[in-house]
Write a protein that holds these residues in place. Sequence first.
Motif, PDB file in Angstrom:
ATOM      1  N   VAL A   1       0.815  -1.210   0.000  1.00  8.87           N
ATOM      2  CA  VAL A   1       0.000   0.000   0.000  1.00  8.87           C
ATOM      3  C   VAL A   1       0.853   1.267   0.000  1.00  8.87           C
ATOM      4  O   VAL A   1       0.380   2.329  -0.396  1.00  8.87           O
ATOM      5  N   ASP A   2       2.116   1.152   0.417  1.00  5.74           N
ATOM      6  CA  ASP A   2       2.945   2.354   0.552  1.00  5.74           C
ATOM      7  C   ASP A   2       4.098   2.402  -0.444  1.00  5.74           C
ATOM      8  O   ASP A   2       5.089   3.082  -0.222  1.00  5.74           O
ATOM      9  N   ARG A   3       3.969   1.703  -1.547  1.00  8.78           N
ATOM     10  CA  ARG A   3       5.004   1.713  -2.572  1.00  8.78           C
ATOM     11  C   ARG A   3       4.432   2.218  -3.878  1.00  8.78           C
ATOM     12  O   ARG A   3       3.219   2.144  -4.054  1.00  8.78           O
ATOM     13  N   PRO A   4       5.246   2.694  -4.826  1.00 15.21           N
ATOM     14  CA  PRO A   4       6.703   2.734  -4.815  1.00 15.21           C
ATOM     15  C   PRO A   4       7.252   3.875  -3.974  1.00 15.21           C
ATOM     16  O   PRO A   4       6.562   4.860  -3.720  1.00 15.21           O
TER      17      PRO A   4
ATOM     18  N   VAL B   1      10.323   9.334  -0.286  1.00 11.91           N
ATOM     19  CA  VAL B   1       8.941   9.811  -0.286  1.00 11.91           C
ATOM     20  C   VAL B   1       8.085   8.586  -0.003  1.00 11.91           C
ATOM     21  O   VAL B   1       8.331   7.522  -0.577  1.00 11.91           O
ATOM     22  N   VAL B   2       7.111   8.694   0.885  1.00 14.71           N
ATOM     23  CA  VAL B   2       6.183   7.589   1.132  1.00 14.71           C
ATOM     24  C   VAL B   2       4.811   8.016   0.615  1.00 14.71           C
ATOM     25  O   VAL B   2       4.203   8.933   1.166  1.00 14.71           O
ATOM     26  N   PRO B   3       4.343   7.363  -0.450  1.00 14.47           N
ATOM     27  CA  PRO B   3       3.118   7.841  -1.111  1.00 14.47           C
ATOM     28  C   PRO B   3       1.847   7.300  -0.474  1.00 14.47           C
ATOM     29  O   PRO B   3       0.934   6.885  -1.176  1.00 14.47           O
ATOM     30  N   TYR B   4       1.802   7.292   0.829  1.00 11.84           N
ATOM     31  CA  TYR B   4       0.619   6.759   1.506  1.00 11.84           C
ATOM     32  C   TYR B   4       0.574   7.278   2.931  1.00 11.84           C
ATOM     33  O   TYR B   4       1.559   7.199   3.659  1.00 11.84           O
TER      34      TYR B   4
ATOM     35  N   ARG C   1      -0.247   1.833  -5.828  1.00 11.97           N
ATOM     36  CA  ARG C   1      -1.354   2.640  -5.302  1.00 11.97           C
ATOM     37  C   ARG C   1      -2.370   3.018  -6.382  1.00 11.97           C
ATOM     38  O   ARG C   1      -2.798   4.181  -6.459  1.00 11.97           O
TER      39      ARG C   1
END
Lengths: 338, 338, 338, 338
Positions: free
Chosen positions: A282-285, B192-195, A303
């Motif tokens: 859920v938190d990649r890339p 960067v964490v996209p979540y 995502r």
Amino acid sequence: MINVGVLGATGAVGQRFVQLLAAHPWFNLKTLTASERSAGKSYREAVNWRLDVAMPENMGDIVVSKTSVDSVKDLDIVFSALPAELAGILETEIADSGVAVCSNAASHRMDADVPLVIPEVNPDHLGLIDVQRDRGRDGFIVTNPNCSTIVMTMALNPIRKRNFSDIRVATMQAVSGAGFEGIAAMAIYDNVVPYIGSEETKMETETKKIMGHFNGSEIEYSPVQVSASCHRVPVIDGHTMAIWADTDDPAEEIINDFRNYRAPFSNLPTQPDKSVIYLDAVDRPQPRLDRNSGNGMSVSVGRVREGLRFIATGHNTIRGAAGASVLNAELIASRKYL
Amino acid sequence: MINVGVLGATGAVGQRFVQLLAAHPWFNLKTLTASERSAGKSYREAVNWRLDVAMPENMGDIVVSKTSVDSVKDLDIVFSALPAELAGILETEIADSGVAVCSNAASHRMDADVPLVIPEVNPDHLGLIDVQRDRGRDGFIVTNPNCSTIVMTMALNPIRKRNFSDIRVATMQAVSGAGFEGIAAMAIYDNVVPYIGSEETKMETETKKIMGHFNGSEIEYSPVQVSASCHRVPVIDGHTMAIWADTDDPAEEIINDFRNYRAPFSNLPTQPDKSVIYLDAVDRPQPRLDRNSGNGMSVSVGRVREGLRFIATGHNTIRGAAGASVLNAELIASRKYL
Amino acid sequence: MINVGVLGATGAVGQRFVQLLAAHPWFNLKTLTASERSAGKSYREAVNWRLDVAMPENMGDIVVSKTSVDSVKDLDIVFSALPAELAGILETEIADSGVAVCSNAASHRMDADVPLVIPEVNPDHLGLIDVQRDRGRDGFIVTNPNCSTIVMTMALNPIRKRNFSDIRVATMQAVSGAGFEGIAAMAIYDNVVPYIGSEETKMETETKKIMGHFNGSEIEYSPVQVSASCHRVPVIDGHTMAIWADTDDPAEEIINDFRNYRAPFSNLPTQPDKSVIYLDAVDRPQPRLDRNSGNGMSVSVGRVREGLRFIATGHNTIRGAAGASVLNAELIASRKYL
Amino acid sequence: MINVGVLGATGAVGQRFVQLLAAHPWFNLKTLTASERSAGKSYREAVNWRLDVAMPENMGDIVVSKTSVDSVKDLDIVFSALPAELAGILETEIADSGVAVCSNAASHRMDADVPLVIPEVNPDHLGLIDVQRDRGRDGFIVTNPNCSTIVMTMALNPIRKRNFSDIRVATMQAVSGAGFEGIAAMAIYDNVVPYIGSEETKMETETKKIMGHFNGSEIEYSPVQVSASCHRVPVIDGHTMAIWADTDDPAEEIINDFRNYRAPFSNLPTQPDKSVIYLDAVDRPQPRLDRNSGNGMSVSVGRVREGLRFIATGHNTIRGAAGASVLNAELIASRKYL
């Protein structure tokens, strides 16, 4: 072996070229050029090597030439890491003199008869090489897009059949994109800078050419509209971007597109196993964890949400610059354009 | 003087409450609560003070109470920095017992009769206080939105007359938003964490309520659609966001809206001179340079481009959390709800 | 092939072990252990892989075992990445059961009959294995020092003949040394933390053992005095340290010592070409540029000044942890202790 | 009011001068100078303000003068934030012309008749002003030490009676010390640079002068020996240093020295309540949390251990640069040297 050289071999992108070409199976890197100041020195003396992988030993002894048409006239291919203000005229002269130029510079990207190519996305645009030749040029110029554009268009490639026409993209770009000295620590540490000169325009215009149709004589630009907002963040390498595309197709189908995607060929040495990697977490890339996938040549996506929204990350100085040019050269060589 | 307290006074937002209230002209901060473990200690002993401004000396001697209804029953207002899992029941009990609760917690934000208020944006929503009272409650609960939602809706407020209905927003959020221990250095440094868990949903739903219409008995939600993509970046304090809104009005008009905007009142102590600051410089706003504007209570905007695209930055733990609650309390006090 | 396993394979050091052992020419990695929660899952499911190199594909399918004596009883060597509180008893039991334990944990480092070994520095200390066997143990324990101690003693090794007895060292240590979750971003970003629990004591005591003399039955501790000041800095990987040693020998001689140094053997697969690399540039070594030298197994030194002062850098989770244990195991195997 | 100006008002230290002097109770800041390029513009136009506190509004309208003797000839005091290459001649000319120069530049620090002063440490060295006047100079030059030297000598000041003669110091210095553009993000992010040009020499020589004895006509240098190792770390503001001093006095006594220390006077506006703050917590001082203590004018110390070892932190561009000069000017004014 194909003899190659690098124009502007001491800068950030130049060093990446040297890293990627030092042990290349098809290309024999024999010429490194730089400014007058470095000419005549060994590359080891001339360069302030600043990659986090060691300088290839065999490159250190090459004597650096002054950047000029003469320095590269005996080569088959030159890779250009020149700044745009030098690249415009010099790349033209070199191409005219009979050498193939694979350029990372922006100068000729939008020229009507210069291919702006990502091998996995629009390999047929190489047909413009013949257009250049037809007007009497002995060599030719092939360019790769701007780093952000490469990551975005590669990430969109597996879902192009979804027929979107309206793209919004917010980028979070690494500092290496501005070169070793481009951004002061005081400017970006604990900070975001919401502006990168001409980056948004590049993403908006280059994409229309890359996604355009080559009709045998010219590129018919794609009607796709890109609205970009480009930001610099405190990351060393790896551009990350949030992308919106106008399709209502369910996220599950989009994910399947990404999962099932395969590049249209698999015979190029610098090509990764997977050009686009879909990540379930859920938190990649994430740039630090995913930028080196496929030796820096893969673009990672994840995502995927209805909307359509998703995230893409790629290595900006490998996939987005030096590696892009090298892969173009490999495609050119494999298709007998040399 | 109005007697006030802080629930959860030792955490990241709790410390900001203490900073903002220690020398407040209207409010007398006399009660600080925390978990059982801290109860009975002086605040100085109980807290691991980690703001980059010193702990107000006069606060250090307050004896910390256990978080409970009893600890705050003699106060006029309690500010809640409780985690959502505690806030739900406890805030209800405190409000029922006759105390005004100004909460930064998410638990009651979407309750039908609880105002979700930003003073400059929807002050009339405080009318819901009467709805709470009409059903027999002695005190009441007033909430402020999530930090990102506050920055976005404040930035959109000067241009609401443009009648957009479709918002896209990509956030670049600071690590302090997750609390002092919320994000590991290994997770976010050079990354960067996209979540951010449930952040996108908060931005999408809270905005509809904030921008909604209070008809005297309830909030009619706004039809505005928000599509958010939320990302964590290596920034200590200050959320930055790229916002797209669907208006074709020229950028020049939008810039004038921002320049000419004034808050609808100017009598609240924590209110900054300018709630929304328009910055001309091509590379602003930036979190490190702009987060402290107006003592952390102003939202800065810039880079207005056709599209409509622009950038907004605000301090997430001051304007976006503790300061938001304090400003709500000031509005409540000035409007004689106590 | 020698069958090996990793105890605590899902943590920061455990993942490094897996990275280093997945394609090892001598060792067949067949067992990965973790806590009850992970047991029975594939390693791919159990691990939250967070190194910036991809997880080796062939490791993902291994079914994780519960950390216990039984899980590893059929192996030749187990590598321990256990936390100290588990390592003490468990490593003893495993060694007693007949397995060779190469441990990165602190628990047994100072035990009288347990070798605390860096192959290039004190390989003869492996003689303590016989002491363990002589008292009836079927297997044995061999430990490597703490990460900072390894970098410092390796850096001092080429100049040990200078007979210094008084060392001062100020470390600037990477956050990965505390594990993936060990240090909050809010604690270290834009900051220095001048304290690392028990690190200074480890440097001061372990060095006396490593530099001690093995007389055939025990280690006679070196009289060398180390005074350490340990600091955490915002660096992902790579410990850097300023070292003072009490010799008045000219810097030029010391530099020659570094330049001419060769490890006492060169037959171990994980051993780098150069264990200690001397760098001429006035501003090196630097952790980001030099931590990966020799695949993370070399220690880089530079800035030798009269005093004697110099700088050393090494990769803390490779050379300073997992790689140290693997190299110890290779030395053990090559010397027929198995 | 005393009329003052700032030489080099647009740079990093220049902006700090403007911040500190804009609302000064004794000094009327009326002249700001910069290079030819900025002369004639308002300060608002000329400066790229990059501090994280807003530019004082009243300063924005000052018309910037060209840096020259003429521009400042009517002032009582000029503060110099000039680069060393300009400061040497120009400061001499300005002092000769009758103006008092309080300089942060290195050019004249070691001149025999120029005081190198920290008010709390060696205020009597101002006596050298009379020596300058005795040789016929109308004005005078007073300098403050280099930023690292200030933090170290202030931290040592409370324990000078311990009669140490041998100091080792390892610094971890902030990037702002090199100016806004001095250090590239690519050079320092996720990194340590163990070299700062001429910094070690400054710490070693300036300390001998500061700690020296003024005998009425000249400074007899202290025999104290400083051996410094200077490192740049990824911190915005605040220099941290590990200090060793040669005393065997118990840590408890040293801690009492720090706790009981009071500055020798307390009448200067820029002086903090406590010049040196002793912190009990095991992990303090830390630059991000402690650099702003005393409005950036306090030095924080902690981690006193036998050896003697301890840690000191101070704000490098306030206490270590602009604030140091302003405090010197206040001491000069209070002692009737104007």
